[in-house]
Design a protein around this motif. Structure first.
Motif, PDB file in Angstrom:
ATOM      1  N   VAL A   2      -7.012   4.845  -3.956  1.00  0.00           N
ATOM      2  CA  VAL A   2      -8.107   4.127  -3.307  1.00  0.00           C
ATOM      3  C   VAL A   2      -8.462   2.885  -4.122  1.00  0.00           C
ATOM      4  O   VAL A   2      -8.556   1.775  -3.584  1.00  0.00           O
ATOM      5  CB  VAL A   2      -9.340   5.042  -3.135  1.00  0.00           C
ATOM      6  CG1 VAL A   2     -10.560   4.239  -2.727  1.00  0.00           C
ATOM      7  CG2 VAL A   2      -9.043   6.139  -2.111  1.00  0.00           C
ATOM      8  N   LEU A   3      -8.599   3.068  -5.440  1.00  0.00           N
ATOM      9  CA  LEU A   3      -8.958   1.942  -6.297  1.00  0.00           C
ATOM     10  C   LEU A   3      -7.909   0.837  -6.213  1.00  0.00           C
ATOM     11  O   LEU A   3      -8.225  -0.338  -6.028  1.00  0.00           O
ATOM     12  CB  LEU A   3      -9.108   2.403  -7.753  1.00  0.00           C
ATOM     13  CG  LEU A   3     -10.379   3.203  -8.066  1.00  0.00           C
ATOM     14  CD1 LEU A   3     -10.366   3.659  -9.521  1.00  0.00           C
ATOM     15  CD2 LEU A   3     -11.621   2.356  -7.770  1.00  0.00           C
ATOM     16  N   TRP A  49      -6.147  -5.311  -1.724  1.00  0.00           N
ATOM     17  CA  TRP A  49      -6.590  -6.052  -0.541  1.00  0.00           C
ATOM     18  C   TRP A  49      -7.689  -7.060  -0.882  1.00  0.00           C
ATOM     19  O   TRP A  49      -7.805  -8.071  -0.216  1.00  0.00           O
ATOM     20  CB  TRP A  49      -7.067  -5.095   0.548  1.00  0.00           C
ATOM     21  CG  TRP A  49      -5.921  -4.364   1.180  1.00  0.00           C
ATOM     22  CD1 TRP A  49      -5.295  -3.268   0.694  1.00  0.00           C
ATOM     23  CD2 TRP A  49      -5.241  -4.704   2.380  1.00  0.00           C
ATOM     24  NE1 TRP A  49      -4.276  -2.892   1.505  1.00  0.00           N
ATOM     25  CE2 TRP A  49      -4.217  -3.758   2.572  1.00  0.00           C
ATOM     26  CE3 TRP A  49      -5.400  -5.738   3.332  1.00  0.00           C
ATOM     27  CZ2 TRP A  49      -3.354  -3.795   3.650  1.00  0.00           C
ATOM     28  CZ3 TRP A  49      -4.552  -5.760   4.425  1.00  0.00           C
ATOM     29  CH2 TRP A  49      -3.530  -4.802   4.576  1.00  0.00           C
ATOM     30  N   THR A  50      -8.504  -6.793  -1.903  1.00  0.00           N
ATOM     31  CA  THR A  50      -9.570  -7.756  -2.214  1.00  0.00           C
ATOM     32  C   THR A  50      -9.053  -8.893  -3.091  1.00  0.00           C
ATOM     33  O   THR A  50      -9.385 -10.044  -2.885  1.00  0.00           O
ATOM     34  CB  THR A  50     -10.753  -7.079  -2.931  1.00  0.00           C
ATOM     35  OG1 THR A  50     -10.242  -6.316  -4.014  1.00  0.00           O
ATOM     36  CG2 THR A  50     -11.527  -6.181  -1.985  1.00  0.00           C
ATOM     37  N   THR A  65      -5.585   0.273  -3.975  1.00  0.00           N
ATOM     38  CA  THR A  65      -5.467  -0.350  -2.656  1.00  0.00           C
ATOM     39  C   THR A  65      -6.622  -1.314  -2.427  1.00  0.00           C
ATOM     40  O   THR A  65      -6.437  -2.425  -1.927  1.00  0.00           O
ATOM     41  CB  THR A  65      -5.466   0.725  -1.569  1.00  0.00           C
ATOM     42  OG1 THR A  65      -4.478   1.702  -1.905  1.00  0.00           O
ATOM     43  CG2 THR A  65      -5.130   0.140  -0.211  1.00  0.00           C
ATOM     44  N   TRP A  66      -7.811  -0.861  -2.835  1.00  0.00           N
ATOM     45  CA  TRP A  66      -8.989  -1.721  -2.708  1.00  0.00           C
ATOM     46  C   TRP A  66      -8.749  -3.011  -3.495  1.00  0.00           C
ATOM     47  O   TRP A  66      -8.962  -4.105  -3.018  1.00  0.00           O
ATOM     48  CB  TRP A  66     -10.204  -0.971  -3.238  1.00  0.00           C
ATOM     49  CG  TRP A  66     -11.472  -1.775  -3.206  1.00  0.00           C
ATOM     50  CD1 TRP A  66     -12.218  -2.106  -2.114  1.00  0.00           C
ATOM     51  CD2 TRP A  66     -12.117  -2.368  -4.336  1.00  0.00           C
ATOM     52  NE1 TRP A  66     -13.291  -2.857  -2.472  1.00  0.00           N
ATOM     53  CE2 TRP A  66     -13.262  -3.042  -3.844  1.00  0.00           C
ATOM     54  CE3 TRP A  66     -11.860  -2.398  -5.720  1.00  0.00           C
ATOM     55  CZ2 TRP A  66     -14.139  -3.727  -4.679  1.00  0.00           C
ATOM     56  CZ3 TRP A  66     -12.730  -3.079  -6.546  1.00  0.00           C
ATOM     57  CH2 TRP A  66     -13.859  -3.731  -6.031  1.00  0.00           C
ATOM     58  N   THR A 110       0.843  -1.196   0.000  1.00  0.00           N
ATOM     59  CA  THR A 110       0.000   0.000   0.000  1.00  0.00           C
ATOM     60  C   THR A 110       0.881   1.250   0.000  1.00  0.00           C
ATOM     61  O   THR A 110       0.643   2.199  -0.757  1.00  0.00           O
ATOM     62  CB  THR A 110      -0.911  -0.007   1.245  1.00  0.00           C
ATOM     63  OG1 THR A 110      -1.592  -1.253   1.287  1.00  0.00           O
ATOM     64  CG2 THR A 110      -1.918   1.130   1.178  1.00  0.00           C
TER      65      THR A 110
END
Ligand SMILES: Cc1cc2nc3c(=O)[nH]c(=O)nc-3n(C[C@H](O)[C@H](O)[C@H](O)COP(=O)(O)OP(=O)(O)OC[C@H]3O[C@@H](n4cnc5c(N)ncnc54)[C@H](O)[C@@H]3O)c2cc1C
Ligand code: HEM
Ligand code: SF4
Ligand code: SF4
Ligand code: FES
Lengths: 388, 249, 131
Positions: free
Chosen positions: C120-121, C127-128, C123-124, C76
């Motif tokens: 944000v995109l 993690w997903t 990192t999202w 991140t």
């Protein structure tokens, strides 16, 4: 320059700077001491007006003549140092207009060229002026940078061997018998005290001249007379704007860089170090300045400050306006103290002339016949003072 | 005066011959009008006449009173104590120039870089463009913007790490000469800034433009110099002009 | 009056003196830090790639490790560094060429806005998708 006479100049204002220049040109060894940064006294804080002398023709014609003569000389020896946009004396009221004839006669007597301009013509030159003005007179005023002109004298003096020592404060006068033989100084950079021996000491400390005189046990008739100046944001005129009336408060606006500076007031103090800036004077400057240029009132104030004129005059003077703006040189040998000369009064615009007269007196004392050359020698640029 | 308050001034001190600099702290009573310069003058007059600082014009015109006030480069003469947050004001000399004593830095290095740019002090005045100059005056003139205060050099991170860097003030002066030569040798000035320690050294932190008290915008001037030089260095331009466009004569 | 409080010796390089800095000054400092961080990352990255020459098992073991939360936190930070440095780098390239000099601050905030969305995109996604 071994063997040459050594002269110690106290004070690094306009007067001291011009003195250092003249003295070195006449072959003397020169040390100049200034307790602060050079020009940190009155000089740096002045209005920035290269006087044509017109301001003084009604009240002080000697001063006016000095000014116009020096004005022409400075243009020659300090090229590119002035905004040479001329100045206007603006008549706002019918009463102002009654001064026109005496003003023009006075200027003619003092050798100041004038040109009378109609209301319409004046407003074409300076559109921000009060549109109700009656007429204006054009004179050869100019704008200078109050610090950078003396720096040019210092730079040139330094180039010719003068030693300039800022942050060096005179704490006592050094005597040999009844003769002044130098000064005791404190170097604020090193916290050390030492004595500078000199054949002649010149007191060029402007409004502080009384303090140095006191150290030597002599008296000089100095009246420190402060004035307030106010700088507003925005350059509202290109020429120097004066009010056509007998010199008074708040009647000059000098443009400088992106600022317009309005001044000044006048009172008298004992201690030139302790100057406050009375709020009432700041407001008065804005109010009076706005009579000449109405938009001045809307501009944000950039700074308001005070500086003390080193006027020559009796203790009884209290407004300062009645005192002459000319200068005076005192050879204290007349009071029985050899080796000390004091120069006070004048203007930054006439510093060269003050230096010439003082150096003549010093040279006469030392038996030096070299003529003054400061009318011709072109000064180095101000940057040379620091760049070396 | 109304609204007086007492502020602590923490003043950087250094004297030649002393091993380390130190801070002295003084209490000063201020009004809403009091400037940092006035407060320091008060300290010098009342508490310690040996306090060294530079000042001259008292209205942001001479450039001598630059210092770091709570870490920020400012002119002391136009900084009101009331406008500074907090009850304590720390004053320090400018960075990136050698210290002579207390708040005074040696401007020699500054002027050694500034002077070769040969910027004339007097420029054409762009104010009141509709105004006609009087008889006897060809064109209205005025003093240059740069007051040689050194704030930009103090804040510049490149000046902090490269002592040979010409620095924002000198580069801005060079750009002024390119814009309005007034008899100066433009190719020579351009050659002086077209070096690794000249306009190419800048990292575009733009701090210089943020602190400049006199509308010089040195950052933009440096970028403009680069633009001018890039255009001159383009191969087809070079051929057209027969060699490097700004080779000194 | 209180005398004699010694000025502490500076413990950081002069370009890192952040007192009284403006947006563009912070941008420079952050650009330098992220740039140095990226160099460091590149070195580590090349060193890790060396595992590829040492057989499938070792590589798979590393990938498993790389999917644990501590490593994802590092990733991140890396994303932030890459996005910030690249977008700010675009601004610096433009300004350095004399383009948009007077708008450099606006440009900074616009690019940072874009950067935030990207950050944000990504990192999202990070993690997903590693779940
Ligand atoms: C408000 C105002 C506006 C003015 N406007 C103009 C104008 O527009 N144009 C113009 O031509 N003139 C103007 N003048 C006049 C002009 O500023 C002065 O006449 C001139 O600057 C005086 O210079 P000086 O060198 O004699 O004195 P100063 O500049 O005061 O120099 C004296 C120096 O001596 C130093 N000193 C004092 N004591 C010691 C010590 N013990 N040891 C060492 N050094 C010491 C001081 O620090 C100071 O720097 C104005 C004056 C005032 C007050
Ligand atoms: C996405 C693409 C990238 C762009 C647009 C970019 C842009 C830039 C620019 C314009 C600078 C100059 C900044 C200045 O003048 O201060 C710079 C500096 C630097 N970059 Fe990049 N960069 C990129 C990727 C990288 C990568 C992948 C690395 C590391 C491997 C890296 C490491 C550095 C370093 C170390 C500096 C020097 C920082 C300094 O001196 O302040 N950059 N980058
Ligand atoms: S823009 Fe260049 S010169 Fe100005 S502060 Fe930043 S690095 Fe220094
Ligand atoms: S460019 Fe601005 S900050 Fe730099 S020396 Fe000139 S006036 Fe001062
Ligand atoms: S005293 Fe001249 S700029 Fe502050």
């Amino acid at each position: 320059m071994k063997g040459a006479f050594h002269v110690l100049v106290i004070g690094g204002g306009a007067t001291g700077a011009a003195l250092a220049h003249d003295l070195t040109l006449r072959g003397l060894r020169v040390t100049l001491v200034e307790r602060w940064e050079v020009t940190a006294g009155t000089t740096g804080r002045h209005h920035g007006l290269l006087h044509s002398g017109a301001r003084y023709v009604l009240t002080d014609p000697d001063s006016a003549r000095e000014c116009i003569e020096e004005n022409w000389i400075l243009r020659r020896i300090a090229p590119d140092a002035f905004e040479l946009n001329d100045g206007l004396f603006v008549a706002l009221t019918d009463e102002d207009v009654t001064y026109l004839d005496p003003f023009l006669e006075g200027c003619a007597r003092c050798g100041i060229p004038t040109r009378v301009l109609s209301r319409e013509h004046t407003l074409r030159l300076e559109p921000n002026l009060n549109p109700t003005l009656k007429l204006a007179v054009q004179v050869p005023d100019g704008t200078m940078d109050a610090m950078r002109l003396p720096l040019r004298f210092l730079a040139t003096a330094q180039h010719h061997g003068a030693e300039i020592r800022p942050f060096t404060e005179v704490v006592d006068i050094h005597f040999q018998g009844r003769t002044v033989a130098g000064a005791r100084v404190r170097d604020h950079r090193t916290e050390r005290e030492y004595t500078i021996a000199a054949d002649v000491v010149i007191n060029a400390t402007g409004p502080w001249a009384g303090q140095i005189a006191q150290m030597a046990g002599v008296d000089v008739p100095i009246r420190p007379s402060p004035g307030v100046l106010v700088a507003v944001e925005g350059r509202l005129c290109n020429m120097v704007i004066n009010r056509l009336h007998p010199a008074g408060d708040g009647d000059i606006i000098v443009p400088q860089r992106r600022l317009s500076i309005v001044g000044t007031s006048s009172w008298v103090v004992e201690d030139p170090d302790d100057l406050d800036v009375p709020e009432a004077h700041v407001r008065m400057m804005i109010d009076l300045g706005a009579l000449l240029i109405p938009t001045l009132r809307e501009m944000p104030v950039r700074a308001a400050w005070a500086a003390a004129r080193p006027l020559v005059g009796p203790r009884t003077a209290h407004s300062g306006r009645e005192l002459s703006r000319t200068f005076k040189c005192f050879d204290h040998a007349d009071e029985g103290v050899e080796g000390l000369v004091t120069i006070i009064g004048g203007k930054a615009s006439t510093a060269r002339a003050m230096a010439e007269v003082t150096t003549d007196i010093v040279c006469a004392k030392l038996g030096i016949t070299a003529p003054c050359r400061t009318r011709e020698v072109v000064l180095l640029p101000h940057t040379a003072y620091y760049a070396g | 005066m109304t609204e007086q308050r007492t502020v602590q001034f923490r003043v950087f001190r250094y004297k030649q011959g002393r091993e380390r600099p130190w801070y002295d702290t003084f209490d000063v009573t201020v009004t809403p009008r009091t400037t940092v310069l006035e407060a320091l003058q008060f300290i010098r007059r009342v508490h310690d006449p040996s306090l060294m600082l530079r000042h001259s014009c008292h209205h942001a015109s001479c450039g001598t009173c630059g210092m770091r006030i709570n870490g920020q480069e400012r002119l002391a003469c136009i900084t009101r104590v009331h406008d500074i947050a907090g009850e304590r004001v720390t004053v320090e000399p400018l960075a990136n120039l050698p210290i002579i004593g207390d708040l005074v830095v040696d401007m020699k290095a500054f002027y050694a870089k500034f002077t070769p740019m040969a910027m004339p002090l007097i420029r054409h005045s762009e104010f009141l463009p509709e105004a006609e100059p009087p008889e006897g005056v060809d064109t209205y003139t005025r003093l240059e913007n740069c007051i040689e205060c050194g704030l930009c050099v103090s804040v510049c991170p490149v000046a902090a790490s490269d002592p040979l860097y010409l620095g924002p003030a000198a580069l801005a002066a060079a750009w002024r000469v390119v814009q309005e030569p007034r008899g100066q040798n433009v190719p020579e000035i351009l050659a002086q800034v077209d070096t690794a320690h000249g306009c190419w050294r800048c990292h575009i932190a733009m701090e210089c433009s943020a602190v400049c008290p006199s509308h010089v915008d040195p950052g933009a001037a440096i970028m403009a110099l680069r633009g001018t030089l890039i255009r001159q260095h383009l191969p087809w331009r070079r051929k057209q002009q027969g060699g490097d466009a700004h080779e000194p004569r | 009056m209180n005398r004699g409080e010694l000025v502490p010796r500076r413990r950081w390089p002069a370009w890192f003196d952040v007192r009284g800095r403006h947006v563009s000054g912070w941008a420079f400092i952050l650009n330098r830090l992220t740039g140095l961080g990226l160099v460091l990352y590149l070195i580590i990255h090349l060193w890790v790639l060396r595992l590829l020459t040492q057989g499938e098992a070792r590589w798979n073991a590393f990938i498993a490790l790389a999917k644990t939360p501590p490593f994802l936190v590092l990733d991140t930070i890396l994303f932030f560094g890459i996005i910030y440095h690249a977008l700010n780098g675009i601004r610096l390239t433009l300004v350095g060429l004399g383009i948009g000099v007077s708008a450099h601050k606006r440009m900074f905030w616009v690019l940072m806005g874009i950067g935030l969305v990207l950050f944000v995109l990504s990192t999202w996604g990070l993690w997903t998708m590693t779940k």
